[in-house]
Design a protein around this motif. Structure first.
Motif, PDB file in Angstrom:
ATOM      1  N   LEU A  83      70.369  32.921 113.405  1.00 38.47           N
ATOM      2  CA  LEU A  83      71.047  33.927 113.171  1.00 38.47           C
ATOM      3  C   LEU A  83      71.690  33.496 111.999  1.00 38.47           C
ATOM      4  N   LEU A  84      72.178  32.217 111.867  1.00 35.87           N
ATOM      5  CA  LEU A  84      73.042  31.919 110.662  1.00 35.87           C
ATOM      6  C   LEU A  84      72.083  31.659 109.448  1.00 35.87           C
ATOM      7  N   ALA A  85      70.990  31.086 109.965  1.00 36.56           N
ATOM      8  CA  ALA A  85      69.946  30.839 108.957  1.00 36.56           C
ATOM      9  C   ALA A  85      69.420  32.096 108.314  1.00 36.56           C
ATOM     10  N   ALA A  86      69.336  33.165 109.287  1.00 37.42           N
ATOM     11  CA  ALA A  86      68.817  34.497 108.558  1.00 37.42           C
ATOM     12  C   ALA A  86      69.817  35.071 107.687  1.00 37.42           C
ATOM     13  N   LEU A  87      71.264  34.674 107.785  1.00 28.19           N
ATOM     14  CA  LEU A  87      72.280  35.175 106.763  1.00 28.19           C
ATOM     15  C   LEU A  87      71.948  34.201 105.608  1.00 28.19           C
ATOM     16  N   VAL A  88      71.925  33.015 105.698  1.00 28.77           N
ATOM     17  CA  VAL A  88      71.532  31.797 104.563  1.00 28.77           C
ATOM     18  C   VAL A  88      70.425  32.657 103.611  1.00 28.77           C
ATOM     19  N   ILE A  89      69.201  33.089 104.122  1.00 31.02           N
ATOM     20  CA  ILE A  89      68.297  33.457 103.761  1.00 31.02           C
ATOM     21  C   ILE A  89      68.652  34.844 102.636  1.00 31.02           C
ATOM     22  N   GLY A 156      53.438  34.468 105.081  1.00 34.76           N
ATOM     23  CA  GLY A 156      54.158  34.264 103.846  1.00 34.76           C
ATOM     24  C   GLY A 156      54.227  32.891 103.045  1.00 34.76           C
ATOM     25  N   SER A 157      54.224  31.651 104.006  1.00 35.57           N
ATOM     26  CA  SER A 157      53.994  30.446 103.764  1.00 35.57           C
ATOM     27  C   SER A 157      52.887  30.183 102.944  1.00 35.57           C
ATOM     28  N   ALA A 158      51.765  30.693 103.534  1.00 38.10           N
ATOM     29  CA  ALA A 158      50.485  30.323 103.055  1.00 38.10           C
ATOM     30  C   ALA A 158      50.341  30.842 101.543  1.00 38.10           C
ATOM     31  N   LEU A 159      50.734  32.151 101.470  1.00 40.30           N
ATOM     32  CA  LEU A 159      50.755  32.906 100.361  1.00 40.30           C
ATOM     33  C   LEU A 159      51.556  32.233  99.116  1.00 40.30           C
ATOM     34  N   VAL A 160      52.636  31.607  99.372  1.00 38.70           N
ATOM     35  CA  VAL A 160      53.432  31.004  98.255  1.00 38.70           C
ATOM     36  C   VAL A 160      52.802  29.681  97.911  1.00 38.70           C
ATOM     37  N   HIS A 161      52.333  28.933  99.006  1.00 33.88           N
ATOM     38  CA  HIS A 161      51.621  27.517  98.734  1.00 33.88           C
ATOM     39  C   HIS A 161      50.575  27.694  97.935  1.00 33.88           C
ATOM     40  N   GLN A 250      59.686  19.003 103.795  1.00 35.72           N
ATOM     41  CA  GLN A 250      59.015  20.012 104.630  1.00 35.72           C
ATOM     42  C   GLN A 250      58.182  19.840 105.556  1.00 35.72           C
ATOM     43  N   VAL A 251      57.160  18.924 105.249  1.00 35.36           N
ATOM     44  CA  VAL A 251      56.253  18.363 106.047  1.00 35.36           C
ATOM     45  C   VAL A 251      56.816  17.694 107.141  1.00 35.36           C
ATOM     46  N   ALA A 252      57.700  16.567 106.984  1.00 38.88           N
ATOM     47  CA  ALA A 252      58.500  15.774 107.748  1.00 38.88           C
ATOM     48  C   ALA A 252      59.080  16.693 108.841  1.00 38.88           C
ATOM     49  N   PHE A 253      59.956  17.848 108.455  1.00 41.60           N
ATOM     50  CA  PHE A 253      60.798  18.646 109.302  1.00 41.60           C
ATOM     51  C   PHE A 253      59.866  19.467 110.256  1.00 41.60           C
ATOM     52  N   PHE A 254      58.740  19.953 109.635  1.00 39.07           N
ATOM     53  CA  PHE A 254      57.905  20.777 110.454  1.00 39.07           C
ATOM     54  C   PHE A 254      57.361  19.754 111.640  1.00 39.07           C
ATOM     55  N   LEU A 255      56.767  18.586 111.374  1.00 40.64           N
ATOM     56  CA  LEU A 255      56.088  17.750 112.329  1.00 40.64           C
ATOM     57  C   LEU A 255      57.027  17.419 113.485  1.00 40.64           C
ATOM     58  N   VAL A 256      58.411  16.930 113.168  1.00 39.49           N
ATOM     59  CA  VAL A 256      59.371  16.774 114.044  1.00 39.49           C
ATOM     60  C   VAL A 256      59.653  18.092 115.093  1.00 39.49           C
ATOM     61  N   SER A 257      59.722  19.156 114.456  1.00 29.15           N
ATOM     62  CA  SER A 257      59.914  20.586 115.022  1.00 29.15           C
ATOM     63  C   SER A 257      58.836  21.010 115.910  1.00 29.15           C
ATOM     64  N   ALA A 258      57.488  20.648 115.366  1.00 24.85           N
ATOM     65  CA  ALA A 258      56.337  20.669 116.491  1.00 24.85           C
ATOM     66  C   ALA A 258      56.193  19.830 117.526  1.00 24.85           C
ATOM     67  N   CYS A 291      63.261  22.993 107.618  1.00 26.73           N
ATOM     68  CA  CYS A 291      61.870  23.111 107.074  1.00 26.73           C
ATOM     69  C   CYS A 291      61.904  24.273 106.194  1.00 26.73           C
ATOM     70  N   THR A 292      62.301  25.507 106.556  1.00 29.75           N
ATOM     71  CA  THR A 292      62.169  26.686 105.967  1.00 29.75           C
ATOM     72  C   THR A 292      63.146  26.379 104.660  1.00 29.75           C
ATOM     73  N   LEU A 293      64.382  25.891 104.831  1.00 27.44           N
ATOM     74  CA  LEU A 293      65.131  26.052 103.446  1.00 27.44           C
ATOM     75  C   LEU A 293      64.621  25.074 102.632  1.00 27.44           C
ATOM     76  N   VAL A 294      63.982  23.925 102.789  1.00 22.52           N
ATOM     77  CA  VAL A 294      63.545  22.929 101.809  1.00 22.52           C
ATOM     78  C   VAL A 294      62.233  23.456 101.309  1.00 22.52           C
ATOM     79  N   GLN A 295      61.600  24.335 102.059  1.00 16.95           N
ATOM     80  CA  GLN A 295      60.413  24.883 101.533  1.00 16.95           C
ATOM     81  C   GLN A 295      60.814  26.148 100.605  1.00 16.95           C
ATOM     82  N   LEU A 296      61.753  26.586 100.722  1.00 15.63           N
ATOM     83  CA  LEU A 296      62.136  27.782  99.906  1.00 15.63           C
ATOM     84  C   LEU A 296      62.735  27.029  98.756  1.00 15.63           C
ATOM     85  N   GLU A 297      63.332  25.895  98.869  1.00 17.19           N
ATOM     86  CA  GLU A 297      63.872  25.335  97.662  1.00 17.19           C
ATOM     87  C   GLU A 297      62.764  24.990  96.602  1.00 17.19           C
ATOM     88  N   ALA A 298      61.676  24.257  97.512  1.00 21.37           N
ATOM     89  CA  ALA A 298      60.493  23.747  96.662  1.00 21.37           C
ATOM     90  C   ALA A 298      59.780  24.645  95.985  1.00 21.37           C
TER      91      ALA A 298
END
Length: 357
Positions: A83-89, A156-161, A250-258, A291-298
């Motif tokens: 919820l807080l992350a959605a507000l940050v977006i 959405g991630s695939a598209l911006v990549h 981004q990749v590191a955070f995703f692998l940990v989350s997975a 992962c999402t926040l650093v991806q958006l910054e990148a």
């Protein structure tokens, strides 16, 4: 002078009295919620592995579940992280809209889609963890909605990549195939998760996870391929690109989350001690948000700094407007995912009706 001082003191006294009434007002506005219960007090569908307490009672009013946003239970952290992350977006979108013309700049459409899809998956996830405890049908419904949100974010991630991050050499290999394949795998991820959830009573636990992890893993391998190629090319050339550093995070955070999504740690080792905080799924949420926040910054940095490259790669009128085609594909994929979730929900509803009869 004395009269003025006494008036000020009187006003302060009145304000102090009003402050004392705030707890009473909050208590009347948010009445005490029922205590949480143990896993033995809820149907099996609500039970999580190695989580023993902190469950909310099913079959209460919708008001009860909305107000449980302010209650301590075993889903509180999961709700608030997303919820807080959605507000940050939303804040990020507001900041970018001051300098980016999302409506008139076709090259900004992929950025708009990834911000929208990130908000959707975070909001749907928060709703799922907040409201799914009402009933068995609500449990399935809101998690199916969550899977639709995940599918939109995957695309959405695939598209911006593909649009901002990709190098010319990789673009030559995958153009014409990448976005349709990303849309298909995003839908497949949604369908696999929905079916795995629907069939979970009849499936072994590993098979349930298989339906969730395999399609999502395939989607991720395709979606992240432009990023991996970019990181490899940069390392090979010895470049120092800020965006590439964020992509590595981004990749590191995703692998940990997975990892924490796939395995119920640390609650499996500390059974009963992570019921409210410290669950693997909570760690998964936090890492996925990072992962999402650093991806958006990148991607934001790439959007600003690599415009000549992606305008040359994607702005060729002879090959069609890639940005507008990608928007149409996004809408089509989202509709297909929503219809799939609706269909599986219909099957769940019929199954629950048969069980009641």
């Amino acid at each position: 002078m004395a009269t003025v001082v006494m008036e000020q003191i009187g006003r302060l006294f009145i304000n102090a009295q009003q402050l004392r009434q705030i707890p009473q007002f909050l208590e009347s506005a948010f009445p005490t919620l029922p205590c949480t219960v143990t896993l033995n007090d809820v149907p099996w569908v609500f039970r999580e592995p190695d989580i023993l307490t902190g469950y909310r009672l099913p079959d209460q009013s919708w008001r009860y579940y909305f107000l449980s946003l302010f209650q301590r239970h075993n889903e509180t952290v999961n709700v608030w992280t997303h919820l807080l992350a959605a507000l940050v977006i939303m804040v990020k979108f507001q900041e970018m809209s001051e300098t980016v013309d999302f409506l008139r700049d076709p090259h900004a459409l992929p950025m708009f889609i990834v911000l929208l899809s990130a908000f959707i998956y975070l909001a749907f996830s928060a709703l799922a963890h907040l409201l799914s405890a009402k009933s068995e049908l609500s449990h399935y419904t809101f998690y199916f909605l969550d899977y639709v949100g995940v599918a939109t974010y995957q695309y959405g991630s695939a598209l911006v990549h593909f649009y901002y991050v990709i190098e010319e050499a990789w673009h030559e290999r995958v153009r014409g195939l990448f976005l349709p394949a990303a849309a298909f795998l995003a839908w497949l991820s949604c369908a696999g998760c929905c079916y795995g959830k629907y069939a979970s009573p009849r499936l072994p636990k590993f098979a349930h996870k298989l339906f969730q992890v395999v399609p999502s893993g395939l989607a991720y391998c395709l979606d992240i391929s432009p990023v991996f190629h970019r990181i490899y090319s940069c390392h090979k050339q010895g470049c120092s690109d800020r965006a590439v550093s964020y992509h590595c995070y981004q990749v590191a955070f995703f692998l940990v989350s997975a990892y924490f999504f796939s395995y119920p740690h640390p609650e499996h080792w500390l059974r009963g001690h992570c019921d409210f905080i410290g669950q693997g799924h909570q760690i998964f949420h936090v890492c996925l948000v990072l992962c999402t926040l650093v991806q958006l910054e990148a991607v934001r940095l790439d959007f600003v700094e690599r415009r000549p490259l992606y305008e040359r790669l994607h702005g060729n009128v002879a090959h069609g407007d890639v940005a507008h085609d990608a928007v149409a594909l996004f809408i089509f994929m989202a509709c297909c995912s929503a219809l799939t979730a609706f269909y599986v929900r219909k099957r769940v509803r019929a199954q629950l009706q048969e069980k009641e009869d």
